[in-house]
Design a protein around this motif. Structure first.
Motif, PDB file in Angstrom:
ATOM      1  N   LEU A  71       0.820  -1.211   0.000  1.00 35.86           N
ATOM      2  CA  LEU A  71       0.000   0.000   0.000  1.00 35.86           C
ATOM      3  C   LEU A  71       0.856   1.264   0.000  1.00 35.86           C
ATOM      4  CD1 LEU A  71      -2.592  -1.129   2.670  1.00 35.86           C
ATOM      5  CD2 LEU A  71      -2.962  -0.977   0.207  1.00 35.86           C
ATOM      6  N   ALA A  72       1.961   1.218   0.723  1.00 38.70           N
ATOM      7  CA  ALA A  72       2.729   2.447   0.945  1.00 38.70           C
ATOM      8  C   ALA A  72       3.565   2.832  -0.276  1.00 38.70           C
ATOM      9  CB  ALA A  72       3.617   2.291   2.170  1.00 38.70           C
ATOM     10  N   PHE A  73       4.167   1.848  -0.941  1.00 39.66           N
ATOM     11  CA  PHE A  73       5.107   2.191  -2.016  1.00 39.66           C
ATOM     12  C   PHE A  73       4.458   2.970  -3.153  1.00 39.66           C
ATOM     13  CE2 PHE A  73       8.639  -1.116  -1.041  1.00 39.66           C
ATOM     14  CZ  PHE A  73       8.970  -0.368   0.065  1.00 39.66           C
ATOM     15  N   PRO A  74       3.312   2.509  -3.714  1.00 47.67           N
ATOM     16  CA  PRO A  74       2.713   3.315  -4.786  1.00 47.67           C
ATOM     17  C   PRO A  74       2.403   4.739  -4.330  1.00 47.67           C
ATOM     18  CG  PRO A  74       1.643   1.193  -4.627  1.00 47.67           C
ATOM     19  CD  PRO A  74       2.535   1.290  -3.442  1.00 47.67           C
ATOM     20  N   ALA A  75       1.867   4.870  -3.099  1.00 47.46           N
ATOM     21  CA  ALA A  75       1.523   6.207  -2.610  1.00 47.46           C
ATOM     22  C   ALA A  75       2.770   7.053  -2.416  1.00 47.46           C
ATOM     23  CB  ALA A  75       0.736   6.091  -1.302  1.00 47.46           C
ATOM     24  N   PHE A  76       3.797   6.475  -1.811  1.00 45.06           N
ATOM     25  CA  PHE A  76       4.991   7.264  -1.492  1.00 45.06           C
ATOM     26  C   PHE A  76       5.835   7.579  -2.716  1.00 45.06           C
ATOM     27  CE2 PHE A  76       5.219   5.905   3.234  1.00 45.06           C
ATOM     28  CZ  PHE A  76       4.219   6.818   3.503  1.00 45.06           C
ATOM     29  N   ILE A  77       5.657   6.830  -3.789  1.00 47.05           N
ATOM     30  CA  ILE A  77       6.406   7.143  -5.007  1.00 47.05           C
ATOM     31  C   ILE A  77       5.595   8.093  -5.890  1.00 47.05           C
ATOM     32  CG2 ILE A  77       7.358   6.191  -7.141  1.00 47.05           C
ATOM     33  CD1 ILE A  77       7.929   3.615  -5.439  1.00 47.05           C
ATOM     34  N   LEU A  78       4.327   7.754  -6.141  1.00 44.67           N
ATOM     35  CA  LEU A  78       3.554   8.504  -7.136  1.00 44.67           C
ATOM     36  C   LEU A  78       3.128   9.882  -6.641  1.00 44.67           C
ATOM     37  CD1 LEU A  78       1.341   5.639  -8.579  1.00 44.67           C
ATOM     38  CD2 LEU A  78       3.267   6.768  -9.671  1.00 44.67           C
ATOM     39  N   ILE A  79       2.695   9.976  -5.370  1.00 45.52           N
ATOM     40  CA  ILE A  79       2.159  11.266  -4.905  1.00 45.52           C
ATOM     41  C   ILE A  79       3.253  12.338  -4.823  1.00 45.52           C
ATOM     42  CG2 ILE A  79       0.971  12.440  -3.005  1.00 45.52           C
ATOM     43  CD1 ILE A  79      -0.601   9.836  -2.583  1.00 45.52           C
ATOM     44  N   PRO A  80       4.418  12.059  -4.192  1.00 48.65           N
ATOM     45  CA  PRO A  80       5.466  13.089  -4.191  1.00 48.65           C
ATOM     46  C   PRO A  80       5.939  13.452  -5.603  1.00 48.65           C
ATOM     47  CG  PRO A  80       5.929  11.443  -2.540  1.00 48.65           C
ATOM     48  CD  PRO A  80       4.794  10.921  -3.350  1.00 48.65           C
ATOM     49  N   TYR A  81       5.973  12.452  -6.486  1.00 43.72           N
ATOM     50  CA  TYR A  81       6.385  12.700  -7.871  1.00 43.72           C
ATOM     51  C   TYR A  81       5.447  13.705  -8.537  1.00 43.72           C
ATOM     52  CZ  TYR A  81       7.000  11.469 -12.832  1.00 43.72           C
ATOM     53  OH  TYR A  81       7.187  11.501 -14.177  1.00 43.72           O
ATOM     54  N   LEU A  82       4.146  13.436  -8.421  1.00 42.46           N
ATOM     55  CA  LEU A  82       3.138  14.329  -9.009  1.00 42.46           C
ATOM     56  C   LEU A  82       3.230  15.727  -8.400  1.00 42.46           C
ATOM     57  CD1 LEU A  82       0.520  14.551 -10.787  1.00 42.46           C
ATOM     58  CD2 LEU A  82      -0.743  14.040  -8.717  1.00 42.46           C
ATOM     59  N   LEU A  83       3.321  15.783  -7.066  1.00 36.89           N
ATOM     60  CA  LEU A  83       3.360  17.082  -6.392  1.00 36.89           C
ATOM     61  C   LEU A  83       4.619  17.845  -6.770  1.00 36.89           C
ATOM     62  CD1 LEU A  83       1.988  16.287  -2.840  1.00 36.89           C
ATOM     63  CD2 LEU A  83       0.809  17.303  -4.785  1.00 36.89           C
ATOM     64  N   PHE A  84       5.733  17.130  -6.889  1.00 35.61           N
ATOM     65  CA  PHE A  84       6.984  17.785  -7.270  1.00 35.61           C
ATOM     66  C   PHE A  84       6.836  18.472  -8.625  1.00 35.61           C
ATOM     67  CE2 PHE A  84      10.876  17.404  -9.803  1.00 35.61           C
ATOM     68  CZ  PHE A  84      11.673  18.304  -9.119  1.00 35.61           C
ATOM     69  N   ILE A  85       6.276  17.730  -9.597  1.00 33.80           N
ATOM     70  CA  ILE A  85       6.112  18.310 -10.934  1.00 33.80           C
ATOM     71  C   ILE A  85       5.168  19.516 -10.894  1.00 33.80           C
ATOM     72  CG2 ILE A  85       5.129  17.889 -13.213  1.00 33.80           C
ATOM     73  CD1 ILE A  85       6.156  15.051 -12.997  1.00 33.80           C
ATOM     74  N   LEU A  86       4.013  19.341 -10.262  1.00 34.33           N
ATOM     75  CA  LEU A  86       3.005  20.412 -10.275  1.00 34.33           C
ATOM     76  C   LEU A  86       3.509  21.654  -9.550  1.00 34.33           C
ATOM     77  CD1 LEU A  86      -0.289  18.414  -9.689  1.00 34.33           C
ATOM     78  CD2 LEU A  86       0.305  19.731 -11.708  1.00 34.33           C
ATOM     79  N   LEU A  87       4.114  21.452  -8.371  1.00 37.27           N
ATOM     80  CA  LEU A  87       4.521  22.625  -7.592  1.00 37.27           C
ATOM     81  C   LEU A  87       5.761  23.288  -8.180  1.00 37.27           C
ATOM     82  CD1 LEU A  87       3.746  21.460  -3.974  1.00 37.27           C
ATOM     83  CD2 LEU A  87       2.380  22.858  -5.500  1.00 37.27           C
ATOM     84  N   THR A  88       6.613  22.510  -8.841  1.00 32.78           N
ATOM     85  CA  THR A  88       7.746  23.126  -9.525  1.00 32.78           C
ATOM     86  C   THR A  88       7.251  24.026 -10.649  1.00 32.78           C
ATOM     87  OG1 THR A  88       9.029  21.159  -9.079  1.00 32.78           O
ATOM     88  CG2 THR A  88       9.943  22.683 -10.671  1.00 32.78           C
ATOM     89  N   GLU A  89       6.275  23.511 -11.412  1.00 32.06           N
ATOM     90  CA  GLU A  89       5.723  24.300 -12.513  1.00 32.06           C
ATOM     91  C   GLU A  89       4.988  25.536 -11.995  1.00 32.06           C
ATOM     92  OE1 GLU A  89       6.057  23.953 -15.880  1.00 32.06           O
ATOM     93  OE2 GLU A  89       7.608  22.596 -15.210  1.00 32.06           O
ATOM     94  N   ALA A  90       4.392  25.420 -10.811  1.00 31.89           N
ATOM     95  CA  ALA A  90       3.697  26.571 -10.247  1.00 31.89           C
ATOM     96  C   ALA A  90       4.679  27.614  -9.729  1.00 31.89           C
ATOM     97  CB  ALA A  90       2.772  26.132  -9.114  1.00 31.89           C
ATOM     98  N   GLY A  91       5.956  27.244  -9.632  1.00 31.84           N
ATOM     99  CA  GLY A  91       6.958  28.200  -9.194  1.00 31.84           C
ATOM    100  C   GLY A  91       7.068  28.340  -7.698  1.00 31.84           C
TER     101      GLY A  91
END
Lengths: 94, 274
Positions: A71-91
């Motif tokens: 349960l933890a691995f998909p959440a801990f890999i995918l969610i930070p990855y998505l947030l990193f991309i989105l928040l980096t693009e948001a500046g």
């Protein structure tokens, strides 16, 4: 004996969640520190609350370890990855 | 002989490598995918929130009502909603707990209280939506360039200063204080009240869209959770799980209910606090 012990734990977790929420609301209303500091405080407190809900209320702490990892691995890999991309693009991150 | 071969061949079926029933495991996998959905939504919210941070409304300027109390009460009502949802999570854990002890009456009582908590939360959310849609008494003005400005009455203390005339606030904390500019901007503006998918008196319409979509999607989860809880509650009363010999259904629906609470913890932080 076993019964009393686990009901007590439920109420302790409830108390922790209540206090953390109270701290969040207090900080949100009175804003004693800068926005950046507040933001990270909120995020950390939220993650602590999430841990208590998942570990104790959802009983994950007492599941088998391979199930927890499943349960933890998909959440801990995918969610930070998505947030990193989105928040980096948001500046916001850089 | 047959039991030995079953145990030695874990992947041959018939065994439980996770020591969890099929239903519980599948509930967890569903919740994992749902968690990814919600992080997608909240991530998108975060993107817009920081991309347009100068004209993004602050939740404390938006959600200031509390039933029975006049004036601005930022965060108080949503804190109460959070409390109600955490409380109903606790009653759910207690229902699961007594289910493991095969304590039919106590499961029924705690389950009933969980349903009540969920219903109160839904009512509170409807109330919050109503106030958001109706907006404030004074409304805002939409300027010629489409941006939304709040008129601040004279005499209010703004950043340590008071003005004896009306000033404008755009977004969270951009104040316009030059008299000529204000009257110029006001002339080419129109009044707007409340928020919908097209205009939002508190600022960018995207804020309203995200609010309706995320809290709406979460509210729909709460709603379906309450329906599931009611179905399970009726089954408890009929003694279905007593005959079955275990209360695992309460545990499964409990997982869903805790997940709804978990999502609210994140929505509360990212929508109302940050």
């Amino acid at each position: 004996m076993e019964n009393n012990h686990s009901t007590k734990q439920i109420w302790i977790v409830f108390l922790i969640l209540l206090i953390l929420t109270g701290i969040e609301v207090g900080l949100g209303i009175f804003k004693p520190v800068s926005y950046q500091a507040l933001k990270w405080t909120f995020i950390i407190l939220t993650l602590v609350k999430a841990y208590y809900i998942i570990a104790y209320f959802m009983h994950v702490k007492h599941e088998r370890r391979n199930f927890i990892f499943t349960l933890a691995f998909p959440a801990f890999i995918l969610i930070p990855y998505l947030l990193f991309i989105l928040l980096t693009e948001a500046g916001d991150l850089i | 002989m047959s039991t030995i071969s079953k145990e030695s061949n874990v992947w041959g079926g018939g065994s439980k490598p996770f020591d969890a029933s099929y239903g519980k495991m599948m509930m967890w996998f569903f919740l994992l995918t749902d968690a990814l959905t919600f992080s997608g939504f909240l991530g998108a919210y975060g993107f817009c929130r920081f991309k347009y941070s100068e004209s993004w409304p602050l939740a404390e300027h938006v959600f200031t009502h509390f039933p029975g109390i006049k004036g601005d009460q930022p965060l108080l009502y949503v804190a109460l909603m959070t409390f109600i949802l955490i409380m109903s999570s606790v009653t759910m854990v207690l229902a699961v707990h007594h289910g493991k002890l095969m304590n039919k009456n106590k499961v029924a009582i705690w389950m009933f209280l969980t349903i009540i908590g969920g219903a109160i939360f839904l009512g509170s959310q409807a109330w919050e939506w109503m106030h958001f849609i109706h907006g404030t008494h004074d409304g805002s003005i939409q300027l010629a360039d489409g941006s939304v400005a709040k008129v601040i009455n004279s005499g209010e203390k703004i950043m340590g200063k008071t003005y004896d005339y009306e000033i404008l606030r755009i977004g969270a904390e951009k104040y316009i204080t030059e008299k000529d500019l204000i009257s110029n901007l006001k002339e080419n503006s129109k009044k707007i009240y409340g928020a919908n998918m097209i205009v939002n008196e508190y600022g960018l319409p995207q804020f309203a869209n995200f609010f309706f979509f995320i809290t709406g999607f979460h509210g729909f989860h709460v709603f379906s959770g309450v329906i599931l809880n009611i179905i399970i509650f009726i089954n408890i009363l009929f003694g279905t799980y007593e005959r079955r010999g275990h209360y695992e259904m309460v545990e499964k629906v409990g997982l869903y209910w805790h997940f709804v609470d978990l999502v609210w913890v994140f929505v509360f932080t990212f929508f109302y606090l940050i």
